[in-house]
Design a protein around this motif. Structure first.
Motif, mmCIF file in Angstrom:
data_model
loop_
_atom_site.group_PDB
_atom_site.id
_atom_site.type_symbol
_atom_site.label_atom_id
_atom_site.label_comp_id
_atom_site.label_asym_id
_atom_site.label_seq_id
_atom_site.Cartn_x
_atom_site.Cartn_y
_atom_site.Cartn_z
ATOM 1 N N ALA A 153 3.750 5.319 12.037
ATOM 2 C CA ALA A 153 4.562 5.699 13.192
ATOM 3 C C ALA A 153 5.857 4.900 13.250
ATOM 4 C CB ALA A 153 3.768 5.501 14.484
ATOM 5 N N ALA A 154 5.854 3.674 12.706
ATOM 6 C CA ALA A 154 7.060 2.846 12.690
ATOM 7 C C ALA A 154 7.876 3.071 11.421
ATOM 8 C CB ALA A 154 6.685 1.365 12.806
ATOM 9 N N LEU A 155 7.204 3.339 10.301
ATOM 10 C CA LEU A 155 7.903 3.414 9.011
ATOM 11 C C LEU A 155 8.829 4.620 8.913
ATOM 12 C CD1 LEU A 155 5.038 2.201 6.688
ATOM 13 C CD2 LEU A 155 7.221 1.046 7.084
ATOM 14 N N GLY A 156 8.424 5.760 9.440
ATOM 15 C CA GLY A 156 9.292 6.946 9.380
ATOM 16 C C GLY A 156 10.623 6.713 10.084
ATOM 17 N N ASP A 202 -4.937 0.360 -7.163
ATOM 18 C CA ASP A 202 -4.529 0.237 -8.567
ATOM 19 C C ASP A 202 -3.344 1.164 -8.875
ATOM 20 O OD1 ASP A 202 -6.430 2.296 -7.967
ATOM 21 O OD2 ASP A 202 -6.806 2.604 -10.107
ATOM 22 N N LEU A 203 -3.235 2.287 -8.142
ATOM 23 C CA LEU A 203 -2.208 3.295 -8.430
ATOM 24 C C LEU A 203 -1.047 3.295 -7.443
ATOM 25 C CD1 LEU A 203 -4.353 6.424 -9.399
ATOM 26 C CD2 LEU A 203 -3.328 4.700 -10.896
ATOM 27 N N LEU A 204 -1.298 2.871 -6.205
ATOM 28 C CA LEU A 204 -0.273 2.929 -5.165
ATOM 29 C C LEU A 204 -0.111 1.560 -4.514
ATOM 30 C CD1 LEU A 204 -1.373 6.278 -3.485
ATOM 31 C CD2 LEU A 204 0.535 5.951 -5.069
ATOM 32 N N PHE A 205 1.135 1.186 -4.274
ATOM 33 C CA PHE A 205 1.459 -0.127 -3.706
ATOM 34 C C PHE A 205 2.293 0.072 -2.450
ATOM 35 C CE2 PHE A 205 4.432 -3.610 -3.122
ATOM 36 C CZ PHE A 205 3.671 -4.752 -3.326
ATOM 37 N N CYS A 206 1.980 -0.672 -1.403
ATOM 38 C CA CYS A 206 2.855 -0.671 -0.240
ATOM 39 C C CYS A 206 2.674 -1.984 0.517
ATOM 40 C CB CYS A 206 2.551 0.515 0.678
ATOM 41 S SG CYS A 206 3.919 0.830 1.823
ATOM 42 N N ARG A 207 3.783 -2.642 0.811
ATOM 43 C CA ARG A 207 3.776 -3.860 1.635
ATOM 44 C C ARG A 207 4.864 -3.707 2.681
ATOM 45 N NH1 ARG A 207 0.044 -4.115 -0.970
ATOM 46 N NH2 ARG A 207 -0.885 -5.799 -2.198
ATOM 47 N N VAL A 208 4.603 -4.257 3.855
ATOM 48 C CA VAL A 208 5.601 -4.266 4.914
ATOM 49 C C VAL A 208 5.927 -5.706 5.266
ATOM 50 C CG1 VAL A 208 4.945 -2.020 5.872
ATOM 51 C CG2 VAL A 208 3.852 -4.111 6.749
ATOM 52 N N ALA A 209 7.159 -5.917 5.722
ATOM 53 C CA ALA A 209 7.577 -7.218 6.252
ATOM 54 C C ALA A 209 7.667 -7.047 7.763
ATOM 55 C CB ALA A 209 8.929 -7.629 5.677
ATOM 56 N N ARG A 210 7.020 -7.971 8.480
ATOM 57 C CA ARG A 210 7.026 -7.907 9.944
ATOM 58 C C ARG A 210 7.679 -9.148 10.518
ATOM 59 N NH1 ARG A 210 2.638 -4.203 11.051
ATOM 60 N NH2 ARG A 210 1.298 -4.129 9.219
ATOM 61 N N SER A 211 8.460 -8.923 11.566
ATOM 62 C CA SER A 211 8.990 -10.018 12.362
ATOM 63 C C SER A 211 8.360 -9.829 13.733
ATOM 64 C CB SER A 211 10.511 -9.938 12.445
ATOM 65 O OG SER A 211 10.996 -10.951 13.297
ATOM 66 N N GLY A 212 7.406 -10.690 14.084
ATOM 67 C CA GLY A 212 6.621 -10.446 15.292
ATOM 68 C C GLY A 212 5.829 -9.171 15.098
ATOM 69 N N THR A 213 5.957 -8.238 16.029
ATOM 70 C CA THR A 213 5.211 -6.974 15.903
ATOM 71 C C THR A 213 6.054 -5.891 15.238
ATOM 72 O OG1 THR A 213 5.965 -6.324 18.096
ATOM 73 C CG2 THR A 213 3.817 -7.423 17.964
ATOM 74 N N GLU A 214 7.334 -6.187 14.977
ATOM 75 C CA GLU A 214 8.242 -5.167 14.452
ATOM 76 C C GLU A 214 8.280 -5.175 12.924
ATOM 77 O OE1 GLU A 214 12.964 -3.862 14.617
ATOM 78 O OE2 GLU A 214 12.395 -5.875 15.251
ATOM 79 N N ILE A 215 8.167 -3.992 12.321
ATOM 80 C CA ILE A 215 8.335 -3.873 10.867
ATOM 81 C C ILE A 215 9.838 -3.847 10.579
ATOM 82 C CG2 ILE A 215 7.972 -2.442 8.822
ATOM 83 C CD1 ILE A 215 5.346 -1.526 10.068
ATOM 84 N N ILE A 216 10.290 -4.751 9.697
ATOM 85 C CA ILE A 216 11.723 -4.877 9.407
ATOM 86 C C ILE A 216 12.060 -4.447 7.976
ATOM 87 C CG2 ILE A 216 12.205 -6.645 11.134
ATOM 88 C CD1 ILE A 216 11.854 -8.727 8.816
ATOM 89 N N GLY A 217 11.025 -4.138 7.194
ATOM 90 C CA GLY A 217 11.275 -3.688 5.830
ATOM 91 C C GLY A 217 9.985 -3.321 5.134
ATOM 92 N N PHE A 218 10.124 -2.705 3.971
ATOM 93 C CA PHE A 218 8.934 -2.325 3.207
ATOM 94 C C PHE A 218 9.307 -2.095 1.748
ATOM 95 C CE2 PHE A 218 10.763 1.451 5.182
ATOM 96 C CZ PHE A 218 10.876 2.340 4.131
ATOM 97 N N LEU A 219 8.288 -2.180 0.906
ATOM 98 C CA LEU A 219 8.444 -1.868 -0.518
ATOM 99 C C LEU A 219 7.191 -1.123 -0.936
ATOM 100 C CD1 LEU A 219 9.373 -4.361 -3.413
ATOM 101 C CD2 LEU A 219 8.228 -2.201 -3.710
ATOM 102 N N CYS A 220 7.368 0.058 -1.511
ATOM 103 C CA CYS A 220 6.246 0.849 -2.007
ATOM 104 C C CYS A 220 6.473 1.178 -3.473
ATOM 105 C CB CYS A 220 6.089 2.137 -1.203
ATOM 106 S SG CYS A 220 5.830 1.839 0.559
ATOM 107 N N GLY A 221 5.414 1.562 -4.133
ATOM 108 C CA GLY A 221 5.536 1.945 -5.532
ATOM 109 C C GLY A 221 4.305 2.688 -5.990
ATOM 110 N N ARG A 222 4.382 3.229 -7.196
ATOM 111 C CA ARG A 222 3.234 3.952 -7.750
ATOM 112 C C ARG A 222 3.173 3.743 -9.258
ATOM 113 N NH1 ARG A 222 2.606 8.989 -5.779
ATOM 114 N NH2 ARG A 222 3.792 8.531 -3.931
ATOM 115 N N ARG A 223 1.959 3.873 -9.778
ATOM 116 C CA ARG A 223 1.736 3.668 -11.205
ATOM 117 C C ARG A 223 1.297 4.982 -11.832
ATOM 118 N NH1 ARG A 223 0.314 -1.133 -13.458
ATOM 119 N NH2 ARG A 223 -0.340 -2.004 -11.460
ATOM 120 N N ASP A 224 2.067 5.457 -12.837
ATOM 121 C CA ASP A 224 1.590 6.548 -13.694
ATOM 122 C C ASP A 224 1.901 6.138 -15.128
ATOM 123 O OD1 ASP A 224 4.424 7.398 -13.663
ATOM 124 O OD2 ASP A 224 3.907 8.333 -11.751
#
Length: 183
Positions: free
Chosen positions: A17-20, A71-93
């Motif tokens: 709900a926050a990432l979009g 193993d195939l999908l990666f996602c991490r978020v950076a939070r400052s307090g309760t707010e998401i301030i960034g993210f990095l996702c990836g996938r393996r094929d």
């Protein structure tokens, strides 16, 4: 400005709900470019759906899939307090694809992107990696170069306007950014 305190962790499905909306907010900060004909109206037309129920549902789906197949999908978020301030996702094929990766402007230059990248590289291991980056986003191009990515000369024009370039990082026998025991 005081340094931002933040934590990096895996997102929960509810974080969709926050990432979009965050993705749209960062696009509006990063991509307006008169020469490319990209303004707020164009961005809202082409990326606006990321902030809608449909876009949020896609994020939830990706996060849930990443929980099932780390193993195939990666996602991490950076939070400052309760707010998401960034993210990095990836996938393996056949190779590891990096992206999307975004940080709000006010969180850049504080080592947060580097922390996200370190976690991503640890997950990716020695695999060859690839990503697309917007050509005029020089800050991002330089950031990826610091981690061993190089432009290949391959280009794409996303939705007829946004000029992206391909960057790759070769498979590594061992990660040159990791400290070896003899250091």
């Amino acid at each position: 400005m005081a340094a931002m305190t933040y934590v990096i962790d895996a997102p929960s499905a509810d974080d969709g709900a926050a990432l979009g909306p965050l993705q749209l907010r960062i696009w509006l900060q990063t991509y307006p470019n008169a020469a490319a004909g990209i303004d707020e109206t164009w961005i809202r037309e082409h990326r606006g759906t990321s902030a809608t129920a449909e876009g949020i549902a896609q994020w939830r789906e990706f996060i849930e899939a990443a929980e099932q197949r780390p193993d195939l999908l990666f996602c991490r978020v950076a939070r400052s307090g309760t707010e998401i301030i960034g993210f990095l996702c990836g996938r393996r094929d056949d190779a590891v694809s990096l992206g999307p990766m975004y940080l709000v402007n006010e969180a850049q230059g504080q080592g947060i992107g580097g922390r996200l990248m370190t976690e991503f590289l640890a997950w990716a291991g020695n695999s060859p990696m690839r990503l697309w980056v917007t050509e005029y986003n020089e800050r991002a191009v330089h950031f990826y170069e610091r981690y061993g990515f190089r432009t290949t000369g391959e280009r794409e024009i996303w939705r007829g306007r946004l000029p992206n370039v391909r960057m790759t990082r070769d498979a590594t026998p061992s990660d040159p950014f990791a400290r070896s025991p003899q250091d």
